[in-house]
Motif scaffolding. Structure first.
Motif, PDB file in Angstrom:
ATOM      1  N   GLY A 117       0.802  -1.213   0.000  1.00 64.60           N
ATOM      2  CA  GLY A 117       0.000   0.000   0.000  1.00 64.60           C
ATOM      3  C   GLY A 117       0.836   1.265   0.000  1.00 64.60           C
ATOM      4  N   THR A 118       1.965   1.239   0.724  1.00 64.63           N
ATOM      5  CA  THR A 118       2.862   2.394   0.792  1.00 64.63           C
ATOM      6  C   THR A 118       4.297   1.907   0.633  1.00 64.63           C
ATOM      7  N   LEU A 119       5.011   2.498  -0.281  1.00 64.27           N
ATOM      8  CA  LEU A 119       6.421   2.162  -0.518  1.00 64.27           C
ATOM      9  C   LEU A 119       7.269   3.349  -0.094  1.00 64.27           C
ATOM     10  N   ILE A 120       8.269   3.108   0.754  1.00 61.25           N
ATOM     11  CA  ILE A 120       9.147   4.174   1.236  1.00 61.25           C
ATOM     12  C   ILE A 120      10.573   3.838   0.822  1.00 61.25           C
ATOM     13  N   LEU A 121      11.170   4.698   0.041  1.00 61.79           N
ATOM     14  CA  LEU A 121      12.513   4.482  -0.493  1.00 61.79           C
ATOM     15  C   LEU A 121      13.493   5.337   0.306  1.00 61.79           C
ATOM     16  N   LEU A 122      14.280   4.686   1.165  1.00 62.30           N
ATOM     17  CA  LEU A 122      15.182   5.400   2.073  1.00 62.30           C
ATOM     18  C   LEU A 122      16.597   5.405   1.518  1.00 62.30           C
ATOM     19  N   SER A 123      16.724   5.884   0.312  1.00 63.60           N
ATOM     20  CA  SER A 123      18.020   5.934  -0.368  1.00 63.60           C
ATOM     21  C   SER A 123      17.901   6.929  -1.510  1.00 63.60           C
ATOM     22  N   PRO A 124      19.008   7.494  -1.981  1.00 63.51           N
ATOM     23  CA  PRO A 124      18.935   8.494  -3.054  1.00 63.51           C
ATOM     24  C   PRO A 124      18.388   7.898  -4.349  1.00 63.51           C
ATOM     25  N   PRO A 125      17.841   8.730  -5.232  1.00 63.27           N
ATOM     26  CA  PRO A 125      17.284   8.238  -6.491  1.00 63.27           C
ATOM     27  C   PRO A 125      18.260   7.442  -7.337  1.00 63.27           C
ATOM     28  N   ASP A 126      19.562   7.757  -7.283  1.00 66.90           N
ATOM     29  CA  ASP A 126      20.495   7.037  -8.145  1.00 66.90           C
ATOM     30  C   ASP A 126      20.657   5.575  -7.743  1.00 66.90           C
ATOM     31  N   SER A 127      20.032   5.169  -6.628  1.00 66.88           N
ATOM     32  CA  SER A 127      20.045   3.759  -6.241  1.00 66.88           C
ATOM     33  C   SER A 127      18.701   3.075  -6.501  1.00 66.88           C
ATOM     34  N   TYR A 128      17.741   3.792  -7.065  1.00 68.56           N
ATOM     35  CA  TYR A 128      16.394   3.237  -7.220  1.00 68.56           C
ATOM     36  C   TYR A 128      16.361   1.999  -8.104  1.00 68.56           C
ATOM     37  N   ALA A 129      17.133   1.992  -9.172  1.00 68.23           N
ATOM     38  CA  ALA A 129      17.103   0.831 -10.061  1.00 68.23           C
ATOM     39  C   ALA A 129      17.524  -0.427  -9.304  1.00 68.23           C
ATOM     40  N   THR A 130      18.492  -0.288  -8.409  1.00 69.04           N
ATOM     41  CA  THR A 130      18.929  -1.427  -7.596  1.00 69.04           C
ATOM     42  C   THR A 130      17.883  -1.797  -6.551  1.00 69.04           C
ATOM     43  N   LEU A 131      17.368  -0.796  -5.824  1.00 73.69           N
ATOM     44  CA  LEU A 131      16.400  -1.066  -4.779  1.00 73.69           C
ATOM     45  C   LEU A 131      15.141  -1.734  -5.331  1.00 73.69           C
ATOM     46  N   LEU A 132      14.612  -1.171  -6.399  1.00 75.94           N
ATOM     47  CA  LEU A 132      13.331  -1.647  -6.900  1.00 75.94           C
ATOM     48  C   LEU A 132      13.432  -2.981  -7.623  1.00 75.94           C
ATOM     49  N   SER A 133      14.642  -3.384  -8.001  1.00 75.76           N
ATOM     50  CA  SER A 133      14.782  -4.696  -8.624  1.00 75.76           C
ATOM     51  C   SER A 133      14.452  -5.815  -7.649  1.00 75.76           C
ATOM     52  N   ALA A 134      14.360  -5.489  -6.348  1.00 76.34           N
ATOM     53  CA  ALA A 134      14.003  -6.487  -5.341  1.00 76.34           C
ATOM     54  C   ALA A 134      12.495  -6.670  -5.209  1.00 76.34           C
TER      55      ALA A 134
END
Length: 404
Positions: A117-134
């Motif tokens: 329901g809610t996604l919180i990304l606790l890292s800079p945008p330049d790491s999003y491709a890595t984070l979201l691949s999970a």
């Protein structure tokens, strides 16, 4: 005693020392950098296309936080502070720690599970491709997304713009950072959310003997990451201010914990040249766990931060919370929260144009702070005198117990 100057780095911009910075590899990197930045933006945009945010999030289900929660960086500690607060706000919060992946480990396998329901990304945008691949895109297809972003210059980085297509809301810990991000965010809310810094639950006592620091010495500490933009942290000023304040007095010791990259290792050599033969300045590289960092901060009789700009300044805030005397350039984020602490000692500065041989920031038309070295040196002498008076007035206590 060394004659202070507000720009002690300048000697390393002159021939022949400058050759250590402008290697063929560095020159070629600068030539290629504009094209590389465009490529990074294009690649991130393409890789994250399946994760584009829904126009009207309607997802139900638990909250999920992604980030680096077990690393040794300030970003990791900031994420942990945020996790403590999020667990209170979202009792159903689950987390994925991607520290190993961010350090070059294998890419994670996408983790199936219930809709988020809610996604919180606790890292800079330049790491999003890595984070979201999970996370499979379907799990967050209807989720509301929040990003915790911190930026340290007045100009929002163009190669972060892809992140605006991912998040519905941005949190940032300082008004200084908020203004820079809001200029580019359009109708995306950018909310001020200072880091929830609290007293550490674990503190590993600092061993002065391991760093050859006398138990009865006045101890200064500076902690800085020089991997990307050494000019922003301004380590040369720390050495110059300490030398101007105390010369080579072995009872006044400065410990500088630094982190350098292959590209910025020449800065470590420059610092070593500045402190060559000095009995009272130690420059060291050591990865420290949060409990070790807390112990080093707690051991400081003064914490020194002569930076040129900070998006937040986590070490400054942690040291203020720990009760250490803090001398810091009174500019950017720490100028917002510092005055609330009686142990904050602001240092004057002048604004100067951005200058950095690494070219870390592509938009060079901005100003940041150049601290006054003479004022820093005078403030250091005042703090040392106050410390010495307090030591004389204190009941007799074994030195080891005083620094336990």
């Amino acid at each position: 005693m060394t004659e202070p100057t507000d720009d002690p780095e300048r000697i390393f911009r002159r021939w022949p020392r400058v050759r250590a910075r402008w290697t063929l590899t560095q020159l070629w990197r600068r030539v290629r950098m504009p094209a590389r930045r465009r490529r990074w933006l294009r690649e991130n945009t393409q890789r994250l296309a399946p994760y584009a945010k829904p126009a009207a999030p309607t997802g139900t289900g638990p909250a999920l936080a992604l980030g680096d929660f077990s690393g040794c960086s300030g970003l990791s500690r900031a994420a942990l502070y945020e996790l403590d607060r999020l667990r209170h706000d979202y009792p159903d919060l689950t987390t994925l720690d991607l520290a190993a992946v961010k350090r070059g480990g294998p890419k994670p396998l996408a983790v199936d599970g219930p809709e988020i329901g809610t996604l919180i990304l606790l890292s800079p945008p330049d790491s999003y491709a890595t984070l979201l691949s999970a996370v499979p895109p379907a799990r967050i297809a209807r989720a509301r997304r929040i990003g915790l972003w911190v930026w340290e210059t007045p100009i929002f980085p163009a190669d972060w713009r892809f992140g605006l297509d991912i998040v519905h809301e941005i949190w940032t810990p300082s008004e200084y950072s908020r203004r820079a991000i809001a200029d580019a965010a359009g109708d995306i809310p950018v909310l001020l959310r200072p880091h929830a810094v609290t007293a550490p639950t674990r503190v590993q006592p600092f061993d002065r003997a391991a760093y050859d620091v006398p138990e009865d010495a006045f101890l200064g500490v500076a902690i800085m990451d020089l991997c990307s933009c050494p000019a922003r942290k301004n380590p040369w000023a720390h050495v110059a201010a300490w030398q101007a304040a105390f010369g080579d007095d072995p009872s006044r010791v400065l410990l500088m914990k630094v982190r350098v990259s292959k590209r910025t290792r020449c800065v470590r050599a420059e610092l070593d040249e500045m402190v060559a033969g000095a009995p009272n300045i130690r420059v060291f590289e050591k990865e420290m766990e949060p409990a070790e960092i807390a112990g080093l901060q707690a051991a400081a009789d003064v914490y020194l931060s002569l930076h040129r700009a900070e998006g937040y300044g986590l070490n400054i805030r942690e040291c203020l919370e720990a009760g250490a005397e803090v001398l810091a350039t009174d500019f950017s984020a720490n100028a917002e929260y510092g005055p609330a602490y009686p142990n904050y000692h602001p240092l004057p500065y002048r604004l100067t144009p951005y200058r950095d041989w690494t070219g870390h920031y592509p938009d060079g038309e901005f100003e940041w702070a150049e601290v006054r070295i003479d004022a820093a040196a005078e403030a250091l002498r005042e703090r040392a005198a106050a410390w010495a008076a307090a030591e004389r007035a204190a009941p007799a206590t074994p030195p080891a117990a005083r620094h336990a």
